[in-house]
Design an enzyme around this catalytic site. Structure first.
Site, short mmCIF file in Angstrom:
data_model
loop_
_atom_site.label_atom_id
_atom_site.label_comp_id
_atom_site.label_asym_id
_atom_site.label_seq_id
_atom_site.Cartn_x
_atom_site.Cartn_y
_atom_site.Cartn_z
N ASP A 8 0.86 -1.18 0.00
CA ASP A 8 0.00 0.00 0.00
C ASP A 8 0.89 1.24 0.00
O ASP A 8 1.62 1.49 0.96
CB ASP A 8 -0.88 -0.06 1.26
CG ASP A 8 -1.80 1.13 1.41
OD1 ASP A 8 -1.67 2.12 0.66
OD2 ASP A 8 -2.66 1.07 2.31
N ASN A 22 -6.27 12.13 -11.37
CA ASN A 22 -7.03 12.48 -12.56
C ASN A 22 -6.82 13.98 -12.82
O ASN A 22 -6.24 14.68 -12.00
CB ASN A 22 -8.52 12.11 -12.42
CG ASN A 22 -9.18 12.79 -11.24
OD1 ASN A 22 -9.07 14.00 -11.06
ND2 ASN A 22 -9.87 12.03 -10.43
N GLY A 30 -9.25 4.17 -6.70
CA GLY A 30 -7.94 3.53 -6.73
C GLY A 30 -6.91 4.21 -5.85
O GLY A 30 -7.20 4.61 -4.72
N VAL A 31 -5.70 4.35 -6.37
CA VAL A 31 -4.59 4.96 -5.65
C VAL A 31 -4.95 6.39 -5.25
O VAL A 31 -4.70 6.83 -4.13
CB VAL A 31 -3.31 4.96 -6.52
CG1 VAL A 31 -2.21 5.79 -5.88
CG2 VAL A 31 -2.83 3.55 -6.76
N ASP A 32 -5.56 7.12 -6.16
CA ASP A 32 -5.92 8.52 -5.92
C ASP A 32 -6.82 8.64 -4.69
O ASP A 32 -6.56 9.44 -3.79
CB ASP A 32 -6.61 9.08 -7.16
CG ASP A 32 -6.76 10.59 -7.17
OD1 ASP A 32 -6.06 11.28 -6.41
OD2 ASP A 32 -7.59 11.08 -7.96
N SER A 119 -1.63 4.28 -14.46
CA SER A 119 -2.54 4.02 -15.59
C SER A 119 -2.95 2.56 -15.78
O SER A 119 -3.66 2.25 -16.72
CB SER A 119 -1.98 4.55 -16.92
OG SER A 119 -2.11 5.96 -16.96
N THR A 120 -2.51 1.65 -14.90
CA THR A 120 -2.80 0.23 -15.13
C THR A 120 -4.11 -0.23 -14.50
O THR A 120 -4.51 -1.37 -14.68
CB THR A 120 -1.66 -0.67 -14.62
OG1 THR A 120 -1.54 -0.51 -13.21
CG2 THR A 120 -0.36 -0.35 -15.32
#
Length: 172
Positions: A8, A22, A30-32, A119-120
């Site tokens: 994490d 974004n 997600g990560v954001d 981006s994955t």
């Protein structure tokens, strides 16, 4: 020095962690979303100031904010490309995410940088190609910049971890 870990990114103690943001910079999934939730309202407030000043962040570019409650000093927000079949400059933009993030980290005298797999996730970039671009960009940067001493690829799952390790081994 390049490290690869599965885990994490919000728990990584580096000078800077990179957020797969974004264009609005106002949080997301997600990560954001995880970075904004874990870091607290200071990150969102800093992002709002950037948006007021420059209107967000374009794909491939990067901006820096406080890390709030995270164990890092800063968060660098970079906007990865949405995969559209590879014919719309996605590879160049993804490469730019890593280079621009590292340049910003170096400008702020950071010695350690942690990256997610940009981006994955929902942006659909093929994971193998993304891993190769990430490793190539980081190695290119480290070959000419001596300020950053450690780059950590923080992979959320085993598939990305394996692909980044394989890409790194192929480049050695």
């Amino acid at each position: 020095m390049i490290q690869i870990i599965k885990g994490d990114i919000t728990k990584v103690a580096a000078d800077v962690i990179v957020n797969a943001a974004n264009t609005s910079l106002l949080g997301g999934g997600g990560v954001d979303g995880a970075i904004h939730r874990s870091g607290g309202p200071e990150i969102l407030e800093a992002c709002r100031k950037i948006v007021a000043k420059q209107g967000g962040c374009k794909t491939g570019e990067a901006v820096i904010t406080t890390a709030g409650k995270l164990p890092a000093r800063y968060v660098i927000h970079t906007v990865g490309p949405v995969w559209n079949g590879g014919l719309k400059g996605e590879a160049e933009r993804l490469h730019a995410c890593y280079i621009n993030s590292l340049e910003l980290a170096a400008q702020h005298h950071c010695r350690s940088v942690a990256f997610p797999n940009i981006s994955t996730g929902i942006y659909g970039y093929p994971k193998k190609e993304a891993a190769t671009i990430a490793v190539t960009a980081v190695q290119q940067f480290l070959a000419t910049n001596r300020g950053i001493k450690e780059v950590i690829f923080v992979c959320f799952d085993e598939e990305n971890e394996t692909l980044v390790k394989t890409a790194l081994e192929a480049k050695r």
